[in-house]
Scaffold this active site. Structure first.
Site, PDB file in Angstrom:
ATOM      1  N   SER A 153       0.969  -1.167  -0.133  1.00 38.64           N
ATOM      2  CA  SER A 153      -0.147   0.038  -0.151  1.00 38.64           C
ATOM      3  C   SER A 153       0.974   1.123   0.148  1.00 38.64           C
ATOM      4  O   SER A 153       2.061   1.005   0.467  1.00 38.64           O
ATOM      5  CB  SER A 153      -0.961   0.027   1.403  1.00 38.64           C
ATOM      6  OG  SER A 153      -1.318   1.443   1.494  1.00 38.64           O
ATOM      7  N   TYR A 166      -1.423  -0.665  10.314  1.00 40.24           N
ATOM      8  CA  TYR A 166      -1.746  -0.977   9.060  1.00 40.24           C
ATOM      9  C   TYR A 166      -0.305  -0.504   8.152  1.00 40.24           C
ATOM     10  O   TYR A 166      -0.014  -1.348   7.541  1.00 40.24           O
ATOM     11  CB  TYR A 166      -2.733  -0.438   8.585  1.00 40.24           C
ATOM     12  CG  TYR A 166      -3.244  -0.754   7.142  1.00 40.24           C
ATOM     13  CD1 TYR A 166      -3.490  -2.184   6.774  1.00 40.24           C
ATOM     14  CD2 TYR A 166      -3.335   0.355   6.344  1.00 40.24           C
ATOM     15  CE1 TYR A 166      -3.743  -2.307   5.288  1.00 40.24           C
ATOM     16  CE2 TYR A 166      -3.653  -0.002   4.876  1.00 40.24           C
ATOM     17  CZ  TYR A 166      -3.690  -1.084   4.494  1.00 40.24           C
ATOM     18  OH  TYR A 166      -3.855  -1.525   2.962  1.00 40.24           O
TER      19      TYR A 166
HETATM   20  N1  NAP Z   1      -8.852  -0.843  -1.109  1.00 41.14           N
HETATM   21  C1  NAP Z   1      -7.769   0.038  -0.847  1.00 41.14           C
HETATM   22  O1  NAP Z   1      -7.904   1.274  -0.852  1.00 41.14           O
HETATM   23  C2  NAP Z   1      -6.116  -0.492  -0.595  1.00 41.14           C
HETATM   24  C3  NAP Z   1      -5.300   0.457  -0.835  1.00 41.14           C
HETATM   25  C4  NAP Z   1      -3.950  -0.239  -0.600  1.00 41.14           C
HETATM   26  C5  NAP Z   1      -3.859  -1.604  -0.254  1.00 41.14           C
HETATM   27  N2  NAP Z   1      -5.038  -2.311  -0.436  1.00 41.14           N
HETATM   28  C6  NAP Z   1      -4.707  -3.945  -0.020  1.00 41.14           C
HETATM   29  O2  NAP Z   1      -5.208  -4.520  -1.139  1.00 41.14           O
HETATM   30  C7  NAP Z   1      -5.615  -5.956  -0.560  1.00 41.14           C
HETATM   31  C8  NAP Z   1      -6.930  -6.271  -1.052  1.00 41.14           C
HETATM   32  O3  NAP Z   1      -7.983  -5.451  -0.513  1.00 41.14           O
HETATM   33  P1  NAP Z   1      -8.989  -5.044  -1.288  1.00 41.14           P
HETATM   34  O4  NAP Z   1      -9.049  -3.420  -1.416  1.00 41.14           O
HETATM   35  O5  NAP Z   1      -9.339  -5.712  -2.504  1.00 41.14           O
HETATM   36  O6  NAP Z   1     -10.226  -5.516  -0.201  1.00 41.14           O
HETATM   37  P2  NAP Z   1     -11.488  -6.302  -0.047  1.00 41.14           P
HETATM   38  O7  NAP Z   1     -12.361  -6.150  -1.220  1.00 41.14           O
HETATM   39  O8  NAP Z   1     -12.041  -6.253   1.283  1.00 41.14           O
HETATM   40  O9  NAP Z   1     -10.736  -7.794  -0.147  1.00 41.14           O
HETATM   41  C9  NAP Z   1     -10.084  -8.266   0.829  1.00 41.14           C
HETATM   42  C10 NAP Z   1      -9.921  -9.897   0.640  1.00 41.14           C
HETATM   43  O10 NAP Z   1      -8.915 -10.368   1.674  1.00 41.14           O
HETATM   44  C11 NAP Z   1      -9.984 -11.550   1.881  1.00 41.14           C
HETATM   45  N3  NAP Z   1      -9.709 -11.818   3.296  1.00 41.14           N
HETATM   46  C12 NAP Z   1     -10.002 -10.988   4.280  1.00 41.14           C
HETATM   47  N4  NAP Z   1      -9.685 -11.519   5.566  1.00 41.14           N
HETATM   48  C13 NAP Z   1      -9.243 -12.942   5.398  1.00 41.14           C
HETATM   49  C14 NAP Z   1      -8.714 -13.868   6.235  1.00 41.14           C
HETATM   50  N5  NAP Z   1      -8.430 -13.686   7.275  1.00 41.14           N
HETATM   51  N6  NAP Z   1      -8.313 -15.055   5.523  1.00 41.14           N
HETATM   52  C15 NAP Z   1      -8.577 -15.361   4.046  1.00 41.14           C
HETATM   53  N7  NAP Z   1      -8.967 -14.007   3.108  1.00 41.14           N
HETATM   54  C16 NAP Z   1      -9.128 -12.979   3.674  1.00 41.14           C
HETATM   55  C17 NAP Z   1     -11.280 -11.269   1.827  1.00 41.14           C
HETATM   56  O11 NAP Z   1     -12.373 -12.557   1.547  1.00 41.14           O
HETATM   57  P3  NAP Z   1     -13.050 -13.211   2.492  1.00 41.14           P
HETATM   58  O12 NAP Z   1     -13.782 -12.111   3.463  1.00 41.14           O
HETATM   59  O13 NAP Z   1     -13.797 -13.877   1.618  1.00 41.14           O
HETATM   60  O14 NAP Z   1     -12.128 -13.847   3.524  1.00 41.14           O
HETATM   61  C18 NAP Z   1     -11.255 -10.442   0.359  1.00 41.14           C
HETATM   62  O15 NAP Z   1     -11.299 -11.432  -0.719  1.00 41.14           O
HETATM   63  C19 NAP Z   1      -5.343  -5.778   1.038  1.00 41.14           C
HETATM   64  O16 NAP Z   1      -3.930  -6.562   1.140  1.00 41.14           O
HETATM   65  C20 NAP Z   1      -5.181  -4.380   1.366  1.00 41.14           C
HETATM   66  O17 NAP Z   1      -4.581  -4.191   2.407  1.00 41.14           O
HETATM   67  C21 NAP Z   1      -6.099  -2.012  -0.605  1.00 41.14           C
END
Ligand code: NAP
Length: 276
Positions: A153, A166
């Protein structure tokens, strides 16, 4: 690093690229990686907790791309489930690409945050990512090819923006990836850290800060993010910041870090610390 947001050229939709294992594939960024990698010719292993969402995505991608898509339900915050996925990574020699994407965030300050929830975040964002990388790396090195993509991130380099645990967890992902690249580059294994800014996904609901409350010119779609990140990978980048317009800014940041090198460890304290 990349400033590009162009959709990358798809290298031969029918050319089989091996299998990509994607964590957190049930929604958001991970689900878009699943779509894009299937269209690039990868079979998929999709890992997350929500079986229904994984199954719906697998069904759609199988019918649209003809690729084989396996789903694995696992809570990567739980040790036994992480070990199950590690075993898969160690034993399935068809795996050529690991996307360590599963992660959670928080928007609250340190003092507002519950320590148990912060420990769970570290277990998922840091410990699971590390264990799965180890499990994959041995096989990839032995076979002399493969790729590991770690989703970090921008808070890795701007830890004041959101919750400090985080930010710390994502700084770990960046440093770990840079160190891995240093170690694995000459062994045929590609490593990339992706540093997204704010992306429109369910992440923000989990973090307790509605994405609608952010200035909308900060917020990118998950599709644009993944296409830019894959373009960065195609261009051979180790660190990809999809929002940054001028790649020279990242190179200057890295050059400043490198300039510290000769003075980071010396036999005597710096003159300003000498006791009078
Ligand atoms: N969105 C942003 O602004 C942003 C910015 C920078 C970085 N990121 C990073 O991008 C990555 C993906 O996030 P996203 O934005 O796509 O959010 P998201 O839509 O909430 O996706 C998160 C994914 O992780 C899975 N997950 C959560 N807890 C888990 C667990 N305990 N075990 C296995 N799977 C788990 C969720 O699936 P289930 O609930 O089905 O388990 C979901 O598929 C993360 O690492 C986040 O830190 C996001």
């Amino acid at each position: 690093m990349s400033a590009s947001t162009a959709t990358p050229a798809t290298p031969g939709i029918n050319a089989h690229q091996g299998t990509a294992l994607i964590t957190g594939a049930s929604s958001g960024i991970g689900a878009v990686y699943a779509d894009r990698l299937a269209r690039r010719g990868y079979d998929l292993i999709l890992v997350a907790r929500n079986r229904d969402r994984l199954a719906r995505l697998a069904e759609r991608l199988t019918s649209e791309t003809g690729r084989s898509v396996e789903i694995v339900t696992a809570d990567l915050g739980a040790d036994a489930d992480v070990r199950r996925v590690e075993t898969l990574l160690r034993t399935d020699a068809s795996i050529t690409l690991l996307v360590n994407n599963a992660g959670i965030g928080a928007a609250g300050t340190l003092l507002q945050s519950d320590a148990d929830k912060m420990a769970l975040m570290i277990a998922l964002n840091v410990t699971a990512l590390t264990r799965l990388t180890y499990a994959a790396a041995h096989g990839l090195v032995a076979r002399g090819k493969g790729t590991i993509i770690n989703i970090a991130s921008i808070v890795a380099v701007a830890p004041e923006l959101l919750n400090g645990v985080y930010g710390g967890s994502k700084a770990f992902v960046l440093a770990f990836t840079q160190s891995l690249q240093h170690e694995l580059a000459d062994q045929g294994v590609r490593v990339q850290a992706v540093l997204p800014g704010a992306i429109r996904t369910a992440f923000w609901d989990v973090a307790g800060q509605p994405v609608e409350n952010l200035p909308q010119d900060w917020v990118m779609s998950a599709e644009d993010l993944v296409d830019a990140a894959l373009s960065g990978l195609d261009q051979g980048e180790v660190v990809t910041l999809p929002s940054l317009p001028d790649a020279a800014d990242w190179h200057a940041f890295e050059a400043a870090r490198a300039a510290l090198g000769p003075n980071l460890s010396r036999s005597v304290p710096a003159a300003r610390f000498r006791v009078a």
